[in-house]
Every structure is written in C-alpha cells, then in structure tokens.
Design a protein around this motif. Structure first.
Motif, short mmCIF file in Angstrom:
data_model
loop_
_atom_site.label_atom_id
_atom_site.label_comp_id
_atom_site.label_asym_id
_atom_site.label_seq_id
_atom_site.Cartn_x
_atom_site.Cartn_y
_atom_site.Cartn_z
N GLN A 104 0.84 -1.19 0.00
CA GLN A 104 0.00 0.00 0.00
C GLN A 104 0.88 1.25 0.00
OE1 GLN A 104 -3.13 0.07 2.95
NE2 GLN A 104 -3.10 2.30 3.04
N ALA A 105 1.95 1.25 0.79
CA ALA A 105 2.84 2.41 0.85
C ALA A 105 3.50 2.68 -0.51
CB ALA A 105 3.91 2.18 1.92
N GLU A 106 3.86 1.64 -1.23
CA GLU A 106 4.46 1.83 -2.55
C GLU A 106 3.46 2.43 -3.52
OE1 GLU A 106 7.61 -1.94 -2.22
OE2 GLU A 106 5.66 -2.24 -3.18
N VAL A 107 2.23 1.97 -3.46
CA VAL A 107 1.18 2.51 -4.33
C VAL A 107 0.92 3.97 -3.97
CG1 VAL A 107 -1.25 2.32 -5.00
CG2 VAL A 107 0.13 0.25 -4.72
N GLU A 108 0.84 4.26 -2.67
CA GLU A 108 0.58 5.63 -2.22
C GLU A 108 1.73 6.56 -2.58
OE1 GLU A 108 -0.31 5.07 1.93
OE2 GLU A 108 -2.41 4.57 1.49
N ALA A 109 2.97 6.06 -2.56
CA ALA A 109 4.11 6.90 -2.93
C ALA A 109 4.02 7.32 -4.39
CB ALA A 109 5.41 6.13 -2.68
N ILE A 110 3.50 6.46 -5.23
CA ILE A 110 3.37 6.79 -6.66
C ILE A 110 2.15 7.68 -6.89
CG2 ILE A 110 2.93 5.81 -8.95
CD1 ILE A 110 4.58 3.34 -7.98
N ARG A 111 1.03 7.33 -6.27
CA ARG A 111 -0.20 8.11 -6.47
C ARG A 111 -0.17 9.44 -5.74
NH1 ARG A 111 -5.48 6.47 -5.16
NH2 ARG A 111 -6.06 8.16 -6.54
N GLY A 112 0.53 9.48 -4.60
CA GLY A 112 0.61 10.71 -3.83
C GLY A 112 -0.58 10.93 -2.90
N VAL A 113 -1.45 9.95 -2.78
CA VAL A 113 -2.60 10.05 -1.88
C VAL A 113 -2.85 8.69 -1.23
CG1 VAL A 113 -3.76 11.89 -3.17
CG2 VAL A 113 -4.25 9.51 -3.73
N SER A 114 -3.61 8.70 -0.16
CA SER A 114 -3.97 7.47 0.54
C SER A 114 -4.84 6.60 -0.38
CB SER A 114 -4.73 7.79 1.81
OG SER A 114 -5.18 6.61 2.43
N CYS A 115 -4.65 5.31 -0.30
CA CYS A 115 -5.44 4.43 -1.17
C CYS A 115 -5.96 3.20 -0.44
CB CYS A 115 -4.61 4.04 -2.40
SG CYS A 115 -3.16 3.07 -2.02
N ASP A 116 -6.03 3.27 0.90
CA ASP A 116 -6.51 2.10 1.63
C ASP A 116 -7.94 1.73 1.28
OD1 ASP A 116 -7.25 4.47 2.94
OD2 ASP A 116 -7.44 3.47 4.88
N GLY A 117 -8.83 2.72 1.14
CA GLY A 117 -10.22 2.44 0.76
C GLY A 117 -10.32 1.89 -0.65
N VAL A 118 -9.50 2.42 -1.55
CA VAL A 118 -9.51 1.95 -2.94
C VAL A 118 -9.04 0.51 -3.00
CG1 VAL A 118 -8.57 2.33 -5.24
CG2 VAL A 118 -9.18 4.29 -3.83
N LEU A 119 -7.98 0.18 -2.26
CA LEU A 119 -7.48 -1.20 -2.25
C LEU A 119 -8.53 -2.16 -1.69
CD1 LEU A 119 -3.74 -0.72 -1.24
CD2 LEU A 119 -4.59 -1.76 -3.35
N LYS A 120 -9.26 -1.72 -0.67
CA LYS A 120 -10.33 -2.57 -0.12
C LYS A 120 -11.42 -2.81 -1.17
CE LYS A 120 -9.84 -1.84 4.75
NZ LYS A 120 -9.83 -0.94 5.80
N THR A 121 -11.78 -1.76 -1.90
CA THR A 121 -12.79 -1.90 -2.95
C THR A 121 -12.31 -2.85 -4.03
OG1 THR A 121 -13.63 0.33 -2.55
CG2 THR A 121 -14.12 -0.64 -4.70
N LEU A 122 -11.04 -2.72 -4.44
CA LEU A 122 -10.48 -3.61 -5.46
C LEU A 122 -10.45 -5.06 -4.97
CD1 LEU A 122 -7.61 -1.35 -6.83
CD2 LEU A 122 -9.78 -1.91 -7.97
N GLN A 123 -10.20 -5.25 -3.68
CA GLN A 123 -10.24 -6.60 -3.12
C GLN A 123 -11.68 -7.14 -3.11
OE1 GLN A 123 -7.87 -5.76 0.60
NE2 GLN A 123 -7.21 -7.85 0.19
N GLU A 124 -12.64 -6.31 -2.73
CA GLU A 124 -14.04 -6.73 -2.72
C GLU A 124 -14.51 -7.12 -4.12
OE1 GLU A 124 -16.10 -3.42 -0.99
OE2 GLU A 124 -15.30 -3.84 1.02
N ARG A 125 -14.02 -6.40 -5.12
CA ARG A 125 -14.38 -6.71 -6.51
C ARG A 125 -13.51 -7.82 -7.08
NH1 ARG A 125 -15.94 -1.45 -9.79
NH2 ARG A 125 -16.52 -3.08 -11.22
#
Length: 187
Positions: A104-125
């Motif tokens: 998650q930290a690597e993804v956030e470093a590239i995107r520049g924003v928090s992505c915990d909710g997005v990762l949860k949604t991607l896991q749910e889907r």
C-alpha cells in the motif's frame, strides 16, 4: 453416448471461473488431447456462427464469455455503471498490475494520496488480492492482481499488459517529485 463437444460446452457454460484442460478432462473422463480438440472445435464453431459468445483463454483456463463488441448492449441490460471503475481505482489497479506484488505504501508513494479504501474496494471486486507480506519491518501486505483482473481487461496473462512509455518517470524520479511536493506544501 453423450457428445464430448456438448459436455465441454455445458461445463464452460455453468462454470463461473475458467476451467483448465485438467479440470475438463477430469469432469468429462476423456483424454486431454480429445478435450483440447473439443475446445478448439467449439472456439471455431462460435467464430463461424458469428455468435455473441466466445471461448477465451484466461490464465491457462478456458471460459465461455460474451464477445467484447456486445459489451455496450449487455451493459444496457445489466446495471449501466455497475462494472465501471473510478479513476482512483483504475490508477491504483494500474500501479499494482505493473509493480506487483506492491505494498500500500508503494502505491501511495506513486499516487501521492492514501489508497486504503480503494485497495479494499479492489479486493471486494476481486481484482486484487493479498499476495503475502513483504519481508521488511512491519511486514506490510503485498497486493497482486487476480484472474478476475485478467478477465475484466480481456487479458490472457499479465505479460500482455502494454509496455510503459519510455518517458515514464522512474521510481526515484517519482520519489523526488513527491519530496518536492511535500516541501512546497510545507511552505
């Protein structure tokens, strides 16, 4: 005697997931060469009949699916926007796909924003899954793409992802840009 083509077609029809040759061989009790020939014949039959269906190869398994050119029509019947991904979800999914396994930290470093909710949604889907833990302090979760990801984007394997552009920033350039943005926002 039941037709092998009919059996394979029925198995592909009822299965929600891709079926390997081994799965099809076990279920039909025919030899693998005959089952492979049956899948090939069915794929050809669907092409020749100008059918709205096709048999696709996804991650070493076969699946009965609709043809992409009918996606818009099917979308009108089913929930029109149910399968669409938001821009943040697409960005996050792209980073995971190209960097996998990624934390998650690597993804956030590239995107520049928090992505915990997005990762949860991607896991749910079921587009990403927890692929283990990184062997670093804190043992962060590693995320990788799923077979559903391949299916969603019409890929046979992750190797079919398009190459990143030559002018894409390197990880060190992305990190330097992030530090510059943080410094600027602190002023």
């Amino acid at each position: 005697m039941r037709s092998l083509l009919g059996m394979v077609e029925a198995l592909l029809f009822v299965s929600g997931d891709p079926l390997s040759l081994k799965d099809l061989t076990k279920a039909t009790e025919w030899d693998e060469d005959a089952v492979h020939d049956a899948v090939t014949a069915l794929r050809q039959r669907y092409r020749e009949q100008d059918s709205g269906l096709q048999i696709v190869l996804i991650d070493d398994g076969y699946q009965l699916a609709t043809r992409p050119e009918y996606g818009e029509t099917i979308g009108k019947l089913l929930a029109p926007h149910a399968n669409r991904l938001s821009k943040p979800a697409l960005e996050t999914l792209t980073i995971v796909a190209y960097r996998q396994p990624a934390t998650q930290a690597e993804v956030e470093a590239i995107r520049g924003v928090s992505c915990d909710g997005v990762l949860k949604t991607l896991q749910e889907r079921e587009l990403v899954y927890e692929a283990g833990r990184k062997q670093t302090p804190g043992r962060p979760i590693l995320y990788a793409t799923t077979t559903a990801f391949l299916h969603y984007f019409g890929l046979t394997s992750i190797d079919e992802l398009p190459a990143l552009p030559e002018d894409a920033p390197t990880e060190s350039e992305q990190q330097a840009a992030k530090i510059s943005l943080e410094a600027a926002s602190a002023l």
